[in-house]
Design a protein around this motif. Structure first.
Motif, PDB file in Angstrom:
ATOM      1  N   GLN A 109       0.827  -1.210   0.000  1.00  0.00           N
ATOM      2  CA  GLN A 109       0.000   0.000   0.000  1.00  0.00           C
ATOM      3  C   GLN A 109       0.862   1.261   0.000  1.00  0.00           C
ATOM      4  OE1 GLN A 109      -2.570  -0.438   3.419  1.00  0.00           O
ATOM      5  NE2 GLN A 109      -3.973  -1.849   2.365  1.00  0.00           N
ATOM      6  N   LEU A 110       1.943   1.256   0.768  1.00  0.00           N
ATOM      7  CA  LEU A 110       2.840   2.411   0.780  1.00  0.00           C
ATOM      8  C   LEU A 110       3.527   2.583  -0.570  1.00  0.00           C
ATOM      9  CD1 LEU A 110       4.532   2.136   4.310  1.00  0.00           C
ATOM     10  CD2 LEU A 110       2.671   3.646   3.595  1.00  0.00           C
ATOM     11  N   LEU A 111       3.857   1.468  -1.213  1.00  0.00           N
ATOM     12  CA  LEU A 111       4.480   1.551  -2.539  1.00  0.00           C
ATOM     13  C   LEU A 111       3.489   2.058  -3.574  1.00  0.00           C
ATOM     14  CD1 LEU A 111       6.478  -1.817  -2.463  1.00  0.00           C
ATOM     15  CD2 LEU A 111       7.469   0.479  -2.488  1.00  0.00           C
ATOM     16  N   ASP A 112       2.268   1.546  -3.547  1.00  0.00           N
ATOM     17  CA  ASP A 112       1.258   1.947  -4.534  1.00  0.00           C
ATOM     18  C   ASP A 112       0.901   3.422  -4.406  1.00  0.00           C
ATOM     19  OD1 ASP A 112       1.210  -0.624  -5.505  1.00  0.00           O
ATOM     20  OD2 ASP A 112      -0.552  -1.228  -4.333  1.00  0.00           O
ATOM     21  N   SER A 113       0.942   3.922  -3.162  1.00  0.00           N
ATOM     22  CA  SER A 113       0.581   5.331  -2.940  1.00  0.00           C
ATOM     23  C   SER A 113       1.736   6.284  -3.216  1.00  0.00           C
ATOM     24  CB  SER A 113       0.101   5.525  -1.495  1.00  0.00           C
ATOM     25  OG  SER A 113       1.170   5.277  -0.585  1.00  0.00           O
ATOM     26  N   GLY A 114       2.925   5.733  -3.454  1.00  0.00           N
ATOM     27  CA  GLY A 114       4.092   6.566  -3.702  1.00  0.00           C
ATOM     28  C   GLY A 114       4.801   7.034  -2.448  1.00  0.00           C
ATOM     29  N   VAL A 115       4.305   6.622  -1.277  1.00  0.00           N
ATOM     30  CA  VAL A 115       4.951   7.022  -0.015  1.00  0.00           C
ATOM     31  C   VAL A 115       6.309   6.335   0.126  1.00  0.00           C
ATOM     32  CG1 VAL A 115       4.770   6.924   2.511  1.00  0.00           C
ATOM     33  CG2 VAL A 115       2.758   7.486   1.130  1.00  0.00           C
ATOM     34  N   ALA A 116       6.386   5.088  -0.367  1.00  0.00           N
ATOM     35  CA  ALA A 116       7.631   4.317  -0.289  1.00  0.00           C
ATOM     36  C   ALA A 116       8.080   3.928  -1.684  1.00  0.00           C
ATOM     37  CB  ALA A 116       7.438   3.068   0.570  1.00  0.00           C
TER      38      ALA A 116
END
Length: 306
Positions: A109-116
């Motif tokens: 989820q963090l990767l998909d949102s661009g946070v990670a």
């Protein structure tokens, strides 16, 4: 750590090399020249998660992600990010071969949102981060097996090295000391148990020359010179088994008492104990250990037939 008996892959005393060994074993390649620790240096390209520092805590609680963390001796798997615009970011370093698809949902989820971001991190690894087994595998030539276990007796590591390993004994000893800070001396047995006291010649292959050890067994302290008496850590379980069969009001006669490990445990249980050993050094150690542990028992230095 190559304790008690240690089975990690991988005793202190003055040096005694038998003439037979001196004649049959080639000089150790590392006798005078220590191995170069630079040979262990390498750079690993590892997968990692790049994310804001404040989000690290929540991912560290995810069990499935924790299983993927890169773990190595003396190395952290959460590091400050480096480079431009890296302030406030951390790297969570993962095991080699980890792919994005293997990450748990919280990380996805963090990767998909661009946070990670899923990135590659170069990590430098050297001798300090190498385990004893890894170091031994690297310094021993093909065809020479890595020692698979040693007995730990107090501050001393006791090896029974094979003929093929003896030319590399100095390097083996150094690595064991480097990777086991609680150890101070490493010895290898020379020859076999051949005398009436079941003691053996030994060579100190690393560390200080001191075979006077202290062992704790069932909260009792045992002090003895490992070079002068027979001691086998593997017998501790047998002593426990026998102790369970002894009642506090029993009279116990231990005719081959060694340094008094079993006899003292019986005395602590309340038994009347008569302990004997043929080896004068064993009898002396028993008397000292009885006093050390504030226990009473009679000690003799006789042949058991008498």
């Amino acid at each position: 750590h190559l304790a008690s008996v240690s089975k990690s892959p991988i005793a202190r005393g003055r040096r005694l090399c038998s003439e037979a060994m001196a004649e049959s074993v080639a000089p150790a390649p590392d006798e005078d020249v220590p191995f170069d620790v630079a040979q262990f240096d390498q750079v690993l390209a590892l997968p990692a998660l790049l994310l804001p520092a404040q989000r690290v805590g929540e991912l560290q609680k995810v069990g499935k992600l924790k299983e993927l963390f890169y773990r190595r001796r003396n190395m952290r798997n959460v590091l400050p990010a480096e480079g431009e615009n890296s302030a406030g970011f951390k790297l969570m370093v993962l095991q080699p071969g980890t792919v994005r698809e293997a990450l748990p949902e919280a990380a996805q989820q963090l990767l998909d949102s661009g946070v990670a971001q899923f990135v590659t991190h170069e990590m430098r690894v050297g001798y300090e981060q190498t385990t004893a087994e890894e170091a031994l595998q690297q310094i021993l030539p093909k065809g020479v097996d890595v020692p698979r276990g040693f007995e730990t007796v107090g501050h001393l590591a006791h090896f029974n090295l094979r003929d093929q390993q003896l030319p590399y004994r100095k390097a083996i000893g150094r690595i064991i000391l480097d990777k086991n800070p609680c150890l101070k001396t490493v010895i290898t047995k020379v020859g076999s148990l051949s005398n009436e006291f079941r003691t053996f010649d030994m060579e100190v292959i690393a560390g200080r020359d001191d075979t006077n050890v202290t062992v704790v067994e069932r909260k009792l302290k045992l002090r003895f010179d490992f070079r002068e008496v027979y001691w086998n850590s593997r017998l501790s379980e047998e002593r426990v088994r026998l102790l369970d069969q002894v009642a506090p009001d029993d009279v116990v006669c231990d005719l081959f008492a060694g340094v008094g490990a079993f006899a003292l445990q019986c005395a602590e249980k309340g038994c009347t104990v008569h302990a004997n050993d043929l080896n004068p050094a064993g009898a002396a150690a028993m008397r000292g250990n009885a006093a050390l542990n504030h226990l009473e028992m009679s000690v003799t230095n006789l042949c058991a037939r008498e």
